[in-house]
Design an enzyme around this catalytic site. Sequence first.
Site, mmCIF file in Angstrom:
data_model
loop_
_atom_site.group_PDB
_atom_site.id
_atom_site.type_symbol
_atom_site.label_atom_id
_atom_site.label_comp_id
_atom_site.label_asym_id
_atom_site.label_seq_id
_atom_site.Cartn_x
_atom_site.Cartn_y
_atom_site.Cartn_z
ATOM 1 C CB CYS A 189 -0.970 -0.003 1.183
ATOM 2 S SG CYS A 189 -0.201 -0.400 2.750
ATOM 3 C CG HIS A 230 -0.346 3.033 5.456
ATOM 4 N ND1 HIS A 230 -0.741 1.721 5.251
ATOM 5 C CD2 HIS A 230 0.752 2.960 6.258
ATOM 6 C CE1 HIS A 230 0.067 0.904 5.906
ATOM 7 N NE2 HIS A 230 0.979 1.632 6.527
#
Length: 438
Positions: A68, A134
């Site tokens: 990710c 993130h």
Amino acid sequence: MPGSVARALRPGSRPVTEKPNFLFILIDDLGWMDLGYYGSTFHETPIIDQMAREGARFTDAYSAAPVCSPTRASIMTGKYPARLHLTDFIPGHKRPWAKLTVPKFRRQLPVEEMTIAKALQTTGYVSTTIGKWHLGGRRPTEYGFDQFVFSNQDDNDKRVGRFTGEALRFMERYKDRPFFLFLSHDTVHIPLEANEELIAKYKAKLKPGHVQRNAVYAAMIEALDDSVGRLLKKLDELEIADRTVVIFTSDNGGLIQKYTGSGPVVTSNAPLRSEKGTLYEGGIRVPLIVRWPRVVKPDSVCNVPVSSVDFYPTILDLAGVEGASGHSFDGTSLVPLLKQTGQIERDAIYWHYPHYHHTAPCGAIRQGVFKLIEFYEDGRLELYNLEADIGETNNLADKEPARAAELRKKLSDWRGAVDAQMPTLNPNHDPAKAHEWG
């Protein structure tokens, strides 16, 4: 920063403009085969399928990384993760006794990077990021976003309903402004959770022939489909659908099972090989749908290989925004493909993943229909013709050594050009414990 919102703006501070809005929907770990329009016979996604019929579906779209954080960094900057030295999910993990020691990668997107939000901000766009970030501990407002919404509260739906509601309110508030709405869902990442009635529906639907068999995961995907429906309906209600570019994609390929080998089987990426955390097609080929009424031809299919590094120049191109002076990027604008006015100029697409996950550290290159994977532990090469062998079952490296050598050199030259960090020999290597995580 649960439930926080920063720097709210006055909704009427700018006049209505014809600059396009951007609704970017990023899903966490959604596989290439997880949608009905991409071939799933178990998951039900009628709304997303209809969105694909109303726009363009890309068959050969890739994330810039098999996990990710680096893919998210590539979306924000248009740069390969190797160039950013942000090559693994933050904070990453280690195999202390493996053959190689992985490089110390960045745990934070450099704040000096010219992101999409910063570039759009210069021409009057209002931007927000909702959901998963993130990219390190700094707030999104330090990267050009006017607002952000995070939340740790859950309603047994991975916050899909909560984040969707925030997105609806943002569009209502700024319908008269050009906006960039980056909706980054936690779903369909593990741990899996969904409404019990939907889970029961898919348990009852299961039949022996289904390749994908996780009822909870299927229920999560249906909830996601409903979310997309709510967003598209709001665009229609606000009468801004015709000037809103909707981009729907995933940050990497689908997860079959957690990298430790524990937990439930989540999905199947078949006919693609393997899963998230690898540079096989199952780890990096992702769904990509782009809808823009009256501009993108309905029900169009594009087979040109594209990458998540391409979103940055594409969005800026559509918005008529020039990047900051001195800011370079690796992506290519997809506007000629979206408008069907021509092809894009690119020699190859590259990957660099010098970490252990579902695979050993490796790099890859795709040029035309051929793809080469180089494994850094032993220099092993795997060469595939993806047109003839999408499942990557027939390694051509020994049969076509000249092609393999040429692609290997291109990959090596590219690593040098972007100053890619390489793993090194591990002085603590223990073959008996090499598979263990620390």
